[in-house]
Design a protein around this motif. Structure first.
Motif, PDB file in Angstrom:
ATOM      1  N   ALA A  49       9.393  25.541   9.772  1.00  0.00           N
ATOM      2  CA  ALA A  49      10.679  24.904   9.500  1.00  0.00           C
ATOM      3  C   ALA A  49      10.772  23.532  10.152  1.00  0.00           C
ATOM      4  O   ALA A  49      11.202  22.558   9.520  1.00  0.00           O
ATOM      5  CB  ALA A  49      11.812  25.802   9.994  1.00  0.00           C
ATOM      6  N   VAL A  50      10.356  23.433  11.405  1.00  0.00           N
ATOM      7  CA  VAL A  50      10.446  22.151  12.117  1.00  0.00           C
ATOM      8  C   VAL A  50       9.544  21.116  11.463  1.00  0.00           C
ATOM      9  O   VAL A  50       9.977  19.995  11.184  1.00  0.00           O
ATOM     10  CB  VAL A  50      10.093  22.333  13.613  1.00  0.00           C
ATOM     11  CG1 VAL A  50       9.893  20.990  14.284  1.00  0.00           C
ATOM     12  CG2 VAL A  50      11.189  23.122  14.307  1.00  0.00           C
ATOM     13  N   TRP A  51       8.300  21.464  11.190  1.00  0.00           N
ATOM     14  CA  TRP A  51       7.399  20.491  10.579  1.00  0.00           C
ATOM     15  C   TRP A  51       7.789  20.197   9.135  1.00  0.00           C
ATOM     16  O   TRP A  51       7.609  19.072   8.660  1.00  0.00           O
ATOM     17  CB  TRP A  51       5.952  20.943  10.690  1.00  0.00           C
ATOM     18  CG  TRP A  51       5.412  20.650  12.044  1.00  0.00           C
ATOM     19  CD1 TRP A  51       5.132  21.545  13.027  1.00  0.00           C
ATOM     20  CD2 TRP A  51       5.128  19.357  12.594  1.00  0.00           C
ATOM     21  NE1 TRP A  51       4.684  20.890  14.154  1.00  0.00           N
ATOM     22  CE2 TRP A  51       4.666  19.543  13.912  1.00  0.00           C
ATOM     23  CE3 TRP A  51       5.225  18.057  12.101  1.00  0.00           C
ATOM     24  CZ2 TRP A  51       4.291  18.496  14.732  1.00  0.00           C
ATOM     25  CZ3 TRP A  51       4.854  17.012  12.922  1.00  0.00           C
ATOM     26  CH2 TRP A  51       4.392  17.230  14.225  1.00  0.00           C
ATOM     27  N   GLY A  52       8.321  21.169   8.433  1.00  0.00           N
ATOM     28  CA  GLY A  52       8.839  20.906   7.074  1.00  0.00           C
ATOM     29  C   GLY A  52       9.950  19.881   7.109  1.00  0.00           C
ATOM     30  O   GLY A  52      10.003  18.970   6.274  1.00  0.00           O
ATOM     31  N   TYR A  53      10.840  20.006   8.088  1.00  0.00           N
ATOM     32  CA  TYR A  53      11.922  19.029   8.251  1.00  0.00           C
ATOM     33  C   TYR A  53      11.367  17.655   8.599  1.00  0.00           C
ATOM     34  O   TYR A  53      11.783  16.642   8.033  1.00  0.00           O
ATOM     35  CB  TYR A  53      12.882  19.505   9.340  1.00  0.00           C
ATOM     36  CG  TYR A  53      13.988  18.524   9.630  1.00  0.00           C
ATOM     37  CD1 TYR A  53      15.075  18.422   8.789  1.00  0.00           C
ATOM     38  CD2 TYR A  53      13.921  17.687  10.737  1.00  0.00           C
ATOM     39  CE1 TYR A  53      16.089  17.509   9.036  1.00  0.00           C
ATOM     40  CE2 TYR A  53      14.926  16.767  10.998  1.00  0.00           C
ATOM     41  CZ  TYR A  53      16.000  16.688  10.141  1.00  0.00           C
ATOM     42  OH  TYR A  53      16.981  15.771  10.389  1.00  0.00           O
ATOM     43  N   VAL A  54      10.426  17.613   9.528  1.00  0.00           N
ATOM     44  CA  VAL A  54       9.855  16.329   9.942  1.00  0.00           C
ATOM     45  C   VAL A  54       9.210  15.624   8.759  1.00  0.00           C
ATOM     46  O   VAL A  54       9.412  14.424   8.549  1.00  0.00           O
ATOM     47  CB  VAL A  54       8.826  16.537  11.075  1.00  0.00           C
ATOM     48  CG1 VAL A  54       7.984  15.294  11.300  1.00  0.00           C
ATOM     49  CG2 VAL A  54       9.522  16.941  12.364  1.00  0.00           C
ATOM     50  N   GLN A  57      12.427  15.075   5.764  1.00  0.00           N
ATOM     51  CA  GLN A  57      13.760  14.528   5.966  1.00  0.00           C
ATOM     52  C   GLN A  57      13.852  13.326   6.890  1.00  0.00           C
ATOM     53  O   GLN A  57      14.842  12.602   6.840  1.00  0.00           O
ATOM     54  CB  GLN A  57      14.683  15.617   6.535  1.00  0.00           C
ATOM     55  CG  GLN A  57      14.783  16.840   5.660  1.00  0.00           C
ATOM     56  CD  GLN A  57      15.403  16.535   4.312  1.00  0.00           C
ATOM     57  OE1 GLN A  57      16.352  15.775   4.225  1.00  0.00           O
ATOM     58  NE2 GLN A  57      14.848  17.099   3.260  1.00  0.00           N
ATOM     59  N   LEU A  58      12.900  13.088   7.731  1.00  0.00           N
ATOM     60  CA  LEU A  58      13.070  12.056   8.750  1.00  0.00           C
ATOM     61  C   LEU A  58      12.661  10.653   8.310  1.00  0.00           C
ATOM     62  O   LEU A  58      12.835   9.713   9.055  1.00  0.00           O
ATOM     63  CB  LEU A  58      12.285  12.428  10.021  1.00  0.00           C
ATOM     64  CG  LEU A  58      12.909  13.542  10.841  1.00  0.00           C
ATOM     65  CD1 LEU A  58      12.129  13.736  12.125  1.00  0.00           C
ATOM     66  CD2 LEU A  58      14.355  13.240  11.181  1.00  0.00           C
ATOM     67  N   ASN A  59      12.147  10.495   7.113  1.00  0.00           N
ATOM     68  CA  ASN A  59      11.748   9.187   6.589  1.00  0.00           C
ATOM     69  C   ASN A  59      10.847   8.427   7.552  1.00  0.00           C
ATOM     70  O   ASN A  59      11.032   7.241   7.799  1.00  0.00           O
ATOM     71  CB  ASN A  59      12.974   8.335   6.264  1.00  0.00           C
ATOM     72  CG  ASN A  59      13.782   8.937   5.141  1.00  0.00           C
ATOM     73  OD1 ASN A  59      13.221   9.559   4.248  1.00  0.00           O
ATOM     74  ND2 ASN A  59      15.088   8.776   5.190  1.00  0.00           N
ATOM     75  N   ILE A  60       9.890   9.110   8.100  1.00  0.00           N
ATOM     76  CA  ILE A  60       8.942   8.465   8.995  1.00  0.00           C
ATOM     77  C   ILE A  60       7.908   7.743   8.148  1.00  0.00           C
ATOM     78  O   ILE A  60       7.437   8.262   7.133  1.00  0.00           O
ATOM     79  CB  ILE A  60       8.254   9.503   9.910  1.00  0.00           C
ATOM     80  CG1 ILE A  60       9.285  10.120  10.846  1.00  0.00           C
ATOM     81  CG2 ILE A  60       7.114   8.882  10.694  1.00  0.00           C
ATOM     82  CD1 ILE A  60       8.741  11.234  11.727  1.00  0.00           C
ATOM     83  N   GLU A  61       7.596   6.528   8.533  1.00  0.00           N
ATOM     84  CA  GLU A  61       6.594   5.733   7.817  1.00  0.00           C
ATOM     85  C   GLU A  61       5.217   6.209   8.262  1.00  0.00           C
ATOM     86  O   GLU A  61       4.758   5.907   9.359  1.00  0.00           O
ATOM     87  CB  GLU A  61       6.780   4.260   8.177  1.00  0.00           C
ATOM     88  CG  GLU A  61       5.859   3.323   7.447  1.00  0.00           C
ATOM     89  CD  GLU A  61       6.361   2.962   6.056  1.00  0.00           C
ATOM     90  OE1 GLU A  61       5.535   2.587   5.239  1.00  0.00           O
ATOM     91  OE2 GLU A  61       7.569   3.081   5.808  1.00  0.00           O
TER      92      GLU A  61
END
Length: 77
Positions: A49-54, A57-61
């Motif tokens: 769940a945590v890595w799926g969110y990262v 959802q976090l829009n990290i480049e």
């Protein structure tokens, strides 16, 4: 002179007796017996769940390479 296999004959009998005694004893479930599988599955679900969110959802480049995004300017002297 004591022969090596005769010297430990009593040892083997004692170990065998202990193993039989432990096999007949009622085994009380430990914390790991009771909850180990659930803790493992819960940890795997949390990790996913945590890595799926990262990742979603976090829009990290991701991929910090500037190749193809930066064009060089003309050199001025």
């Amino acid at each position: 002179l004591v022969q090596p296999y005769r010297a430990c004959e009593g040892c083997a009998r004692g170990i065998q007796h202990t193993a039989v005694r432990q096999a007949h004893r009622k085994h009380e479930p430990t914390f790991h017996d009771k909850y180990g599988t659930m803790v493992l599955l819960g940890g795997a679900a949390m990790f996913s769940a945590v890595w799926g969110y990262v990742f979603t959802q976090l829009n990290i480049e991701w991929g910090f390479s500037p190749v193809g995004r930066i064009t060089p300017r003309e050199w001025r002297e």
